[in-house]
Design an enzyme around this catalytic site. Sequence first.
Site, PDB file in Angstrom:
ATOM      1  CE  LYS A   1      -4.297  -1.923   1.481  1.00 47.40           C
ATOM      2  NZ  LYS A   1      -5.506  -1.869   2.246  1.00 47.40           N
TER       3      LYS A   1
ATOM      4  CE  LYS B   1      -6.273  -8.441   0.221  1.00 48.48           C
ATOM      5  NZ  LYS B   1      -6.914  -8.167   1.461  1.00 48.48           N
TER       6      LYS B   1
ATOM      7  CE  LYS C   1     -13.437  -4.114   3.138  1.00 45.06           C
ATOM      8  NZ  LYS C   1     -12.799  -3.706   4.391  1.00 45.06           N
TER       9      LYS C   1
HETATM   10  N1  AQP Z   1      -9.902 -11.848  -0.791  1.00 43.72           N
HETATM   11  C1  AQP Z   1     -10.110 -12.241   0.467  1.00 43.72           C
HETATM   12  N2  AQP Z   1     -10.300 -13.555   0.748  1.00 43.72           N
HETATM   13  C2  AQP Z   1     -10.521 -13.954   2.027  1.00 43.72           C
HETATM   14  N3  AQP Z   1     -10.566 -13.109   3.086  1.00 43.72           N
HETATM   15  C3  AQP Z   1     -10.380 -11.792   2.847  1.00 43.72           C
HETATM   16  N4  AQP Z   1     -10.372 -10.695   3.651  1.00 43.72           N
HETATM   17  C4  AQP Z   1     -10.154  -9.592   2.899  1.00 43.72           C
HETATM   18  N5  AQP Z   1     -10.008  -9.929   1.607  1.00 43.72           N
HETATM   19  C5  AQP Z   1     -10.134 -11.283   1.541  1.00 43.72           C
HETATM   20  C6  AQP Z   1     -10.605 -10.731   5.092  1.00 43.72           C
HETATM   21  O1  AQP Z   1     -11.676  -9.859   5.390  1.00 43.72           O
HETATM   22  C7  AQP Z   1     -11.496  -9.337   6.704  1.00 43.72           C
HETATM   23  C8  AQP Z   1     -11.749  -7.853   6.698  1.00 43.72           C
HETATM   24  O2  AQP Z   1     -10.726  -7.173   6.114  1.00 43.72           O
HETATM   25  P1  AQP Z   1     -10.537  -5.621   6.241  1.00 43.72           P
HETATM   26  O3  AQP Z   1     -11.772  -4.915   6.538  1.00 43.72           O
HETATM   27  O4  AQP Z   1      -9.375  -5.333   7.089  1.00 43.72           O
HETATM   28  O5  AQP Z   1     -10.265  -5.294   4.775  1.00 43.72           O
HETATM   29  P2  AQP Z   1      -9.093  -5.632   3.896  1.00 43.72           P
HETATM   30  O6  AQP Z   1      -8.355  -6.868   4.220  1.00 43.72           O
HETATM   31  O7  AQP Z   1      -8.298  -4.396   3.822  1.00 43.72           O
HETATM   32  O8  AQP Z   1     -10.000  -5.877   2.658  1.00 43.72           O
HETATM   33  P3  AQP Z   1      -9.594  -5.646   1.254  1.00 43.72           P
HETATM   34  O9  AQP Z   1     -10.729  -6.008   0.414  1.00 43.72           O
HETATM   35  O10 AQP Z   1      -8.310  -6.306   0.981  1.00 43.72           O
HETATM   36  O11 AQP Z   1      -9.426  -4.070   1.226  1.00 43.72           O
HETATM   37  P4  AQP Z   1      -8.341  -3.256   0.493  1.00 43.72           P
HETATM   38  O12 AQP Z   1      -8.723  -3.308  -0.923  1.00 43.72           O
HETATM   39  O13 AQP Z   1      -8.484  -1.909   1.109  1.00 43.72           O
HETATM   40  O14 AQP Z   1      -7.021  -3.904   0.782  1.00 43.72           O
HETATM   41  C9  AQP Z   1     -10.089  -9.736   7.157  1.00 43.72           C
HETATM   42  O15 AQP Z   1     -10.205 -10.832   8.042  1.00 43.72           O
HETATM   43  C10 AQP Z   1      -9.433 -10.183   5.878  1.00 43.72           C
HETATM   44  O16 AQP Z   1      -8.468 -11.193   6.106  1.00 43.72           O
END
Ligand code: AQP
Length: 328
Positions: free
Chosen positions: A111, A193, A196
């Site tokens: 990031k 992966k 969001k």
């Molecule tokens: N692709 C994924 N597969 C399985 N688990 C996932 N998690 C996130 N992406 C996947 C799990 O979701 C939970 C919440 O995560 P968060 O709110 O901390 O968001 P994040 O991991 O930042 O989600 P994103 O989608 O990956 O956001 P960005 O795009 O901002 O980086 C966690 O338990 C995570 O493991």
Amino acid sequence: MNRVFSGIQPTGNIHLGNYLGALRQFVELQETEECVYCIVDMHAITVPKPAEQLRESILDVAALYLAVGIDPEKSIVFVQSDVGSHAELSWILTCSSYTGELSRMTQYKQKSKNQESAPTGLFMYPVLMAADILLYDTNVVPVGDDQKQHIELTRDLAIRVNGKYGEDTFVVPEGRFMKSGARIMGLDDPTSKMSKSAENEYSRIQLLDAPSKIKKSVMRATTDNVGAINYDPENQPGITNLINIYSAFTDHDPQEIVAKYQGEGYGTFKKDLVEILTDNLAPIREKYEKIRHSDELTSILKDGAQRADAIAQKTMERVKKNFGLGIR
Ligand code: AQP
């Protein structure tokens, strides 16, 4: 009974990865364990956003928690910034963390992109996450695969602090990962992966997506030119990812799914997957609509914050005593 803690950032677009990797575990665990589920809004400001948008997103995630089946009678549901001890413990842990270990965190590296203007909050994110977990004497942390490194860091910090300040300071937690769903990949690019923040909205299926968007996303999902349905993460990552999603919703083993679609093309498989997703997500969307703008939602969060605070205060008393902080 184990104490369980986990959280999700109120950053919108909650998708299948978040659901299958994390939220589903939240619901399952509340039947047997003492669960504390947080909406981690202070993590969300590591990438600044307008106040009004953040406030709405907090309520969106809270409503989704309830819509997927988290029961506030069984679990504590609250907003991170409503319990001040998260920030307090985060500073205490910062003083026991090393810049070297934080700079090795994959999420930070991805990031921050090595830029001087990368927000310091992104660098400190894992320490705040460790504070969230350790504050509740957590035994088990249900998360997706991508959080493994952060959980390891949390354990390292807890063990390090216990060695210096007393073995009773922190409970050392364990991560809990699903067999299928721990890492759901992007539909457009099965080598990264599902996320969001990905620009392409068809790279993910969000829990609140309309059936037409679900259909478009699945039908467009990247596959390959092999033309046969095999579970082969290395050579057919696209179809393997779709099999993982199918498997997570139906509880059918990936090999059973492969056998079922022997001789069929990707079109038939994808159509069935669209139906499975539409059927499973419709009740979540309906429940969400009912509670999102209800007064009940805010009173659940207020009550949750009080209950969480009571646990957090006890931990902070013990931690501050062990560190020699304060005179009260
Ligand atoms: N692709 C994924 N597969 C399985 N688990 C996932 N998690 C996130 N992406 C996947 C799990 O979701 C939970 C919440 O995560 P968060 O709110 O901390 O968001 P994040 O991991 O930042 O989600 P994103 O989608 O990956 O956001 P960005 O795009 O901002 O980086 C966690 O338990 C995570 O493991």
